[in-house]
Design an enzyme around this catalytic site. Structure first.
Site, PDB file in Angstrom:
ATOM      1  N   GLU A 267     -49.597   3.082  18.009  1.00  0.00           N
ATOM      2  CA  GLU A 267     -49.078   2.447  18.864  1.00  0.00           C
ATOM      3  C   GLU A 267     -48.925   3.425  20.288  1.00  0.00           C
ATOM      4  O   GLU A 267     -48.131   4.183  20.049  1.00  0.00           O
ATOM      5  CB  GLU A 267     -47.823   1.477  18.686  1.00  0.00           C
ATOM      6  CG  GLU A 267     -48.238   0.450  17.662  1.00  0.00           C
ATOM      7  CD  GLU A 267     -47.074  -0.302  17.385  1.00  0.00           C
ATOM      8  OE1 GLU A 267     -45.833  -0.364  18.035  1.00  0.00           O
ATOM      9  OE2 GLU A 267     -47.117  -1.173  16.379  1.00  0.00           O
ATOM     10  N   HIS A 291     -46.131  -5.761  19.844  1.00  0.00           N
ATOM     11  CA  HIS A 291     -44.902  -5.183  19.289  1.00  0.00           C
ATOM     12  C   HIS A 291     -43.793  -5.856  19.680  1.00  0.00           C
ATOM     13  O   HIS A 291     -42.606  -5.420  20.105  1.00  0.00           O
ATOM     14  CB  HIS A 291     -44.738  -3.799  18.962  1.00  0.00           C
ATOM     15  CG  HIS A 291     -44.049  -3.455  17.712  1.00  0.00           C
ATOM     16  ND1 HIS A 291     -44.250  -2.362  17.005  1.00  0.00           N
ATOM     17  CD2 HIS A 291     -42.967  -4.065  17.163  1.00  0.00           C
ATOM     18  CE1 HIS A 291     -43.262  -2.182  15.959  1.00  0.00           C
ATOM     19  NE2 HIS A 291     -42.547  -3.312  16.030  1.00  0.00           N
TER      20      HIS A 291
END
Length: 326
Positions: A267, A291
């Protein structure tokens, strides 16, 4: 500089939800990449960090004056817990603060995928209103009522998710090698089963496990192949729990009816992540989010306030901090 707390997230995050630290505390705000973080670690008594982000190097805590780390969320995978415990540095998180937000996300994502809302949006924008409406009716798309939902990971978040689906008329099964009090499951009408049975029974499978050695890659080709044809997968746990290449294959082959992906193996996800290479109809059956399953204004305010209250306990010494994990 004399400081109490080094906080590795922007002050604006706290200001936005009205959850600033108590007045007496001297707090300095930085990002993990700022050049003076190592020096500030030698001055501060406590460190506050977000749950999401790259792992903090153990070297950051060497020769540091920090004796307590507060995570403003539940996730602990940014920290080397055995190392911190060895050095006598306490760690606490805020478990359960995002439960309702995650439950809302899971129910919403399942509905969006089951009823093809994203795909419909794309087709209408292309001028295919009449044709796609006819297809949606022909496909006999289903809502949640009466479906079977399988929950993997039945901690406080899994229980909240179970309750949200149960209120929408779903039958709930769960799998957890270390389940909570069975009376909690009974309260939301959830039944325990093996992982294999869960995959074979569930119309919707939703993941709520931490990233641990035993959960890394736990959903791969074998597990996805066991799922009911057309079933939906909700990945709102941690990146690394699902084999992303295997998920691509399951979507492209039509084995899965859809997937919501909120977390990624890295990420931000790399441009060459195989999930972004889906083609044709499979590309319309995946929902990407950054997220944020557990992020709402309400959940963020709760997490921040709980974190600052814990820091206050550490400095006042009047009562021990809560939710200490090391």
């Amino acid at each position: 500089m004399n400081i109490d707390v080094l906080c590795l997230r922007p002050e604006a995050d706290f200001q936005r939800v009205g959850a600033l630290p108590p007045e007496p505390l001297k707090v300095v705000y930085r990002t993990a990449s700022d050049p003076d973080v190592a020096d500030l670690m030698k001055q501060a008594r406590a460190l506050v960090i977000p749950a999401v982000g790259p792992k903090l190097p153990a070297a950051l805590f060497e020769n540091a004056s920090v004796k307590f780390v507060q995570v403003t969320g539940a996730g602990l995978d940014r920290l080397d817990l055995p190392f911190l415990k060895q050095r006598g540095i306490g760690v606490a998180n805020v478990p359960g603060g995002s439960n309702e937000a995650v439950a809302e996300y899971a129910v919403t994502a399942a509905t969006v995928l089951l009823r093809g809302f994203l795909w419909a949006d794309a087709e209408i924008r292309k001028g295919n209103y009449r044709e796609f409406r006819a297809r949606m009716i022909t496909d006999n798309l289903q809502g949640l009522d009466g479906l079977t939902v399988g929950i993997i990971g039945f901690g406080v978040t899994g229980v909240a998710v179970a309750s949200a689906f149960q209120k929408r008329g779903c039958l709930i099964f769960y799998h957890d090698p270390a389940p909570r009090d069975p009376r909690t499951a009974e309260a939301v009408g959830a039944k325990s089963c093996s992982l294999e049975d869960l995959f074979q029974l569930a119309d919707v499978v939703t993941l709520h496990v931490p990233l641990l050695p035993q959960t890394t890659g736990m959903i791969g080709r074998r597990e996805l192949a066991m799922m009911k044809p057309g079933a939906i997968l909700i990945q709102g746990s941690r990146g690394g729990v699902v084999d992303e290449a295997a998920l691509v294959e399951a979507l492209q082959s039509g084995q899965l009816g859809g997937a919501a992906v909120d977390v990624y193996s890295t990420e931000p996800p790399a441009a060459d992540n195989p999930l972004f290479a889906l083609k044709g109809e499979a590309a319309h059956r995946i929902l990407f989010t950054p997220h944020i399953a557990g992020v709402t204004r309400q959940s963020t305010a709760y997490l921040f306030r709980a974190a600052w209250r814990n820091i206050e306990r550490v400095f006042s010494g009047k009562e021990p901090p809560r939710d200490v994990v090391t």
